[in-house]
Every structure is written in C-alpha cells, then in structure tokens.
Design a protein around this motif. Structure first.
Motif, mmCIF file in Angstrom:
data_model
loop_
_atom_site.group_PDB
_atom_site.id
_atom_site.type_symbol
_atom_site.label_atom_id
_atom_site.label_comp_id
_atom_site.label_asym_id
_atom_site.label_seq_id
_atom_site.Cartn_x
_atom_site.Cartn_y
_atom_site.Cartn_z
ATOM 1 N N GLY A 238 0.789 -1.231 0.000
ATOM 2 C CA GLY A 238 0.000 0.000 0.000
ATOM 3 C C GLY A 238 0.818 1.276 0.000
ATOM 4 N N PRO A 239 0.128 2.427 -0.080
ATOM 5 C CA PRO A 239 0.800 3.724 -0.161
ATOM 6 C C PRO A 239 1.527 4.132 1.114
ATOM 7 N N TYR A 240 1.209 3.485 2.233
ATOM 8 C CA TYR A 240 1.864 3.821 3.507
ATOM 9 C C TYR A 240 2.333 2.553 4.203
ATOM 10 N N ILE A 252 2.025 5.647 13.629
ATOM 11 C CA ILE A 252 2.460 6.558 12.580
ATOM 12 C C ILE A 252 2.752 5.751 11.326
ATOM 13 N N LEU A 253 2.135 6.168 10.237
ATOM 14 C CA LEU A 253 2.363 5.563 8.934
ATOM 15 C C LEU A 253 3.196 6.513 8.087
ATOM 16 N N SER A 254 4.255 6.018 7.473
ATOM 17 C CA SER A 254 5.102 6.857 6.634
ATOM 18 C C SER A 254 4.856 6.553 5.163
ATOM 19 N N ARG A 255 5.196 7.493 4.318
ATOM 20 C CA ARG A 255 5.002 7.370 2.878
ATOM 21 C C ARG A 255 5.822 6.220 2.307
ATOM 22 N N ASN A 256 5.190 5.415 1.452
ATOM 23 C CA ASN A 256 5.892 4.375 0.710
ATOM 24 C C ASN A 256 6.442 5.005 -0.564
ATOM 25 N N ASP A 257 7.727 5.281 -0.586
ATOM 26 C CA ASP A 257 8.335 5.971 -1.730
ATOM 27 C C ASP A 257 8.380 5.098 -2.981
ATOM 28 N N PRO A 270 1.871 8.328 -2.730
ATOM 29 C CA PRO A 270 0.921 9.324 -2.188
ATOM 30 C C PRO A 270 1.581 10.690 -2.050
ATOM 31 N N PHE A 271 0.773 11.697 -1.723
ATOM 32 C CA PHE A 271 1.279 13.056 -1.550
ATOM 33 C C PHE A 271 1.760 13.315 -0.126
ATOM 34 N N LEU A 272 1.057 12.768 0.842
ATOM 35 C CA LEU A 272 1.383 13.052 2.241
ATOM 36 C C LEU A 272 2.690 12.387 2.659
ATOM 37 N N LYS A 273 3.414 13.073 3.527
ATOM 38 C CA LYS A 273 4.650 12.519 4.077
ATOM 39 C C LYS A 273 4.351 11.405 5.083
#
Length: 586
Positions: A238-240, A252-257, A270-273
């Motif tokens: 997923g995105p996080y 806390i979920l971080s962005r999946n680069d 995703p856009f959010l950090k």
C-alpha cells in the motif's frame, strides 16, 4: 447492488474552497510542501484520531472498523473501492476476464508492484509482487486457524476450497505439506503475473469479496518471520507503511516511496509525508484538538456541539472555519441479543424488548437528531438503489405488544425476569447515554432490570466472537457496498459446529433454514433485481425472528480542515489517503 441511491448523492456536500489564510498552527517541519503537477502539493503530516485502538492489523484477523481503516492504507487486494462512488475497481490487477459461464476468472497483475522494505526479506528490500503471492495469501485464507476470520470468503465458492479447509482442520501441518503447498484446486498460477480462479457456481458478490480486508495480499516471508506478530508488523504493497507503534497511544504511517500508484496528472502517489493516528477516547478532547488545529479530521462530533458546528462550517459565511461532510451512512446501530444464550434464545423475549424500545425518543432527545432515521425496518440502512427498506417490517414502540410477548415468555409484568447485562464499549458518551435510556425504558415499560457494563473495545470484540454475552451494543458498518454485507452475518453456515468455538461473523448465533435458502438464491441470481428480491425476502424472515434491536441508521458528521483536498466522504467511511494532499494556499 453496486449503485448508491440518489438519496446518498443528494446529501453529499460539494464543498466550495474557502479563501483566506488558515488559522491553524502547524509544525513548520510537518507543513513543508513542494509543488506537484495539477496544482497539488507533496508533504505534510495528516493527523487523525480514532476513538478506539486497533485490535489486529493482520488481514485475516481484521474484524473491526478501526483496524480496517489503518490496514487499508498498508495493504492492498486485487480490487478496492473507489473512494467517492464506492464502485469496485482494480487495485493490484491490471485487467481481468470472466468466462461465459461466469465460473473462471483470469487476472493479469500489474508488473510494477513491490512490497514494503522490511527485514523479512534477505536484503531488507521489498521484492516484486507476483501471482505466487496471491496464490499463497488466498490458500492461507482457506485454512483452519484460530486467527483466520475469513475462511468463508471462498468456502462453497471456489473449487476445492472446502476440501482444503477440512484437510487443514484435521491436520495443522497440512498447509506446509507437499499436497498443501500444491494449493486449492480452484487457484492456478498461469505465469508470473497471471492468476486464475475457478468457482463452483456463479457468485454475484465475488469481486466484492476480493476487495475486502481478508483478501489483502502479503508476502510469505512476512508471515513465516512474524506469525502472530503481524498484528502490528505489517508488510504490504500500500501507499503507507508502519513507521512506529505506541500501543494504545498512536500509530504513525510513513510514505511508501516505492508505491506503484499515480494520479491523473502522472504524479507519484501518495502526496502526504505521513499519517499520525492517535487514540483518544474522549470525543470532547478530540473536538478541542480539532478546533485548535491539532487534528486534520474529526469523525463523529459530540452531540451537544452539533448546532455550533453547523454554524462554524457554513460555507456561505466567508469566515467559516472548516468543512462539514454529512451523509447517510452504511452503518446500522443495534443491540445484539445472543440467540443461543440462556435468556434471548426465546423469540418472545426478543420481541418484547423490540416493542418496548422507543427509538424516536432515543434519536430526537438522546442523540439530538444525530442520526438519519429510526430503526423501524431491517438491519440494512436506507442507502441502496432498488432496495426499499420500508418494504421490510420491523418494530415500533408498542407497550401492549411488549407486555404481551413478555407474558407469553413466562414473565408477566416482568416478575421473575433474570437480570441481564448490556455490554458496551467506551467510544464517547453517545453510546453510554443511549444505553442508559434503554435501561430506563425497559425498567419503566417492562419492569426488567438491565445492568450496564462498559469495557474497552478489544474486550467487547472478544466477548462477541466467543458468545460470552447476553445483550451487546454493536454497530454494523459495511466493508463493501451491498445489502448482502448486512445479511451474510446471519447465514447459518457461518456458525461453528461447536457452540463453544468462535463465531464470526454470526455474532448473535442466529439460525433459520428459510433465511439460508433465500440468501443462497440471491447469490446465485443472474441479475440485480432478482438478487435484491431474494435478499429482501431473507431480511424479512430475519426480522420476524427479532434477533436484535435495530436502534437507528447512522448519518455521519465528518469535519475536515480547510486546507485538506481530495478527501471525499462516502457512506461507508472507506478512506483512501493515497490521493489526499494539503493545499499550500490555505
């Protein structure tokens, strides 16, 4: 079944973008934004609160909405729901085809999907997802395991699923045996990115099943390394991804680069950090934090604050403070009665309680109108196209009928009636206030004593699954948009053979062969109209047995700060943070 009614669309607010600077004070480091295509921005930490802590994030163990909301940012299935329309759309699937007899589904997977980086992999780097991962995850779904709440997804549906399940039940080592590793007959890996499923018979809800949390895909390496620790040690696509877990406090979920998704402008999602999820139970404290700008969203505001909220979110006023998103929801609030319990195994007692409760008083005076409609009909809320719930006869306040059925059960004027405990969780004051009112009404009208017991959600969930309760406050929130989602829980074939075993999703342990027949006919129907009629027939049989007390159908109040974009509300509270971004100009 797949279309939302006009009644939902008419209540969705199309929010105008307010002007002026935001009054919210945010940490500068968290609000550093960089431009993206299409006027969007990268960066920012989205802060949100949940009233209850997660129970389990492992896909096969997800049974509550709090865990689902978090896990759906980390894991993905072959399909997912489009956030605005709730239509089933491809997720990990690039394309798919279905045979003319509707029995064979062939799925072509995307070839650019990678699992999150994790030490479960040899080099710590997430590897590419293949059809073999789908094969592994889906075979695991159809195994007997105390942590598996989703074996029903393929039971009686996929060829060989029942046989495989029974084999794992009689031999726990079967899954890792040569025969077990060969997998279910109906699952085939055709090549690296092509997967085939063969059904026993057509099933109108099959693609919905593939979008549900139990069908999320995870790697074999993670399951073998973490086992039950996958409750919080999550490895998805997923995105996080999980950055930190502070039990009962925050996640806390971080962005999946390395996420595979892109938006319509070609922006990498995703856009959010990050997403910072707190777990504060007190709704008043949560509302205060939201008003101070310490939260970006709030769901279910304190009832006593609704009037002020309507004024402060009125976008005709240029000084409005935040957006109000309001819509009838795919959520039904009810009181469950253990149909196999020592008290509520008597249908006359269940009917007496149903007739005794004044739902209108609860909605108008206790909830201050924070609900869409009184629960006069069935368990399905009034949000589905061509499914008129007012065709289903439920229960209205009728003291004479309540007393008649209680006397018929052997307790005239409530004499000798055993004390019953109503269990409920600690999510704000709304539910406790309703429980107090129900307690008062049953005492005043039937001379029946109800004891209230408030416990953390985890304890309530365990009691409900094990059947260790008499009377229980529950809400059924759809995890896919269909009336079937409200009825599958009462299909008796979901009941365990041993009454002391866990029962999910049939928490009330309801059984009626006539219901089962209509439910099965609906699943086998070739068109929507016929399927809905059979579902409606099944629901009427259900309500005649009075297995629970439907209190009200929800209307959700969701507040978001003015700078939040691309975060549409929907009746299911299905949340996809992959496209959400902060608007730098607000």
């Amino acid at each position: 079944m797949r279309k939302l009614t006009a009644i939902i669309l008419s209540f969705l607010f199309l929010f105008l973008l307010g002007c002026g600077n935001s009054n919210n004070e945010r940490d500068d480091a968290q609000m550093v934004l960089t431009p993206a295509k299409g006027g969007k921005f990268y960066g920012g930490v989205f802060k949100v609160n949940e009233a209850e802590y997660i129970k389990n994030l492992f896909p096969l163990s997800i049974i509550d909405i709090y865990s689902y909301r978090v896990a759906s940012q980390i894991y993905e299935g072959l399909f997912k729901f489009e956030q605005k329309t709730l239509q089933v759309v491809p997720s990990l699937v690039k394309s798919y085809a279905k045979s003319d007899d509707q029995l064979v589904y062939t799925f072509k997977l995307k070839d650019n999907v990678y699992f999150h980086d994790d030490k479960c992999f040899d080099d710590g780097k997430g590897r590419k997802l293949t059809a073999q991962d789908v094969f592994y995850s889906f075979n695991l779904i159809t195994t007997y395991n105390k942590n598996n709440q989703y074996s029903h997804l393929f039971s009686g549906i996929v060829k060989g699923a029942d046989k495989y399940y029974e084999a794992t039940k009689h031999d726990p080592s079967f899954f890792n045996s040569p025969e077990g590793l060969a997998g279910i007959e109906g699952f085939k890996v055709l090549d690296e990115f092509t997967f085939e499923i063969t059904l026993v018979k057509p099933n109108s809800m099959f693609l919905y099943n593939l979008a549900r949390p139990g069908a999320f895909i995870f790697p074999k390496e993670a399951y073998e390394k973490y086992g039950e620790d996958m409750r919080t040690k999550c490895v998805g696509t997923g995105p996080y991804q999980i950055a930190s877990v502070d039990e009962d406090i925050s996640i806390i979920l971080s962005r999946n680069d390395n996420y595979h998704g892109k938006d319509e402008h070609g922006n990498q999602l995703p856009f959010l950090k990050a997403i910072d999820i707190s777990f504060v139970k007190d709704k008043k404290i949560e509302f205060l934090k939201f008003k101070k700008g310490e939260l970006d969203m709030m769901y279910r505001v304190p009832t006593e604050d609704i009037i002020n909220i309507l004024a402060e979110s009125d976008e005709t006023n240029q000084n409005f403070k935040y957006h109000l998103q309001r819509t009838p929801e795919m959520s039904t609030q009810f009181l469950a009665m253990n149909n196999m319990g020592k008290v509520f195994n008597d249908v006359n007692i269940r009917k007496a309680f149903n007739f005794a409760v004044d739902r209108q008083r609860i909605l108008e005076l206790i909830l201050n109108g924070e609900g869409y409609m009184e629960g006069y009909y069935g368990i399905t809320p009034p949000v589905f196209d061509n499914y008129k719930i007012d065709d289903i006869k439920g229960y209205r306040h009728n003291i004479d009928s309540a007393k008649y059925y209680l006397s018929k059960a052997g307790y005239p004027e409530g004499k000798g009636f055993p004390k019953v405990t109503l269990d409920l969780n600690t999510e704000g004051e709304q539910y406790s206030n309703v429980a107090l009112e129900v307690k008062k009404q049953l005492k005043d009208k039937l001379n029946v004593d109800i004891e209230l017991k408030i416990s953390p959600f985890a304890q309530i969930a365990e009691k409900s699954i094990m059947g260790r309760y008499d009377f229980l406050r529950l809400a059924w929130i759809a995890d896919y948009p269909s009336p079937e989602n409200y009825l599958w829980a009462y299909y008796s074939k979901n009941l365990p053979k041993n009454p002391n075993d866990k029962s999910w999703p049939n928490l009330i342990r309801y059984k009626n062969p006539r219901f089962d027949v209509e439910y099965e006919k609906a699943l086998l129907s070739n068109n929507e109209k016929t399927a809905l009629q059979h579902f409606k027939n099944a629901e009427q049989i259900l309500m005649a047995d009075a297995p629970f007390i439907v209190l009200w159908y929800d209307e959700g109040y969701r507040l978001i700060q003015r700078h939040i974009r691309d975060f549409p509300n929907n009746p299911m509270q299905y949340r996809d943070f992959s496209t959400v971004y902060f608007d730098k100009t607000h």
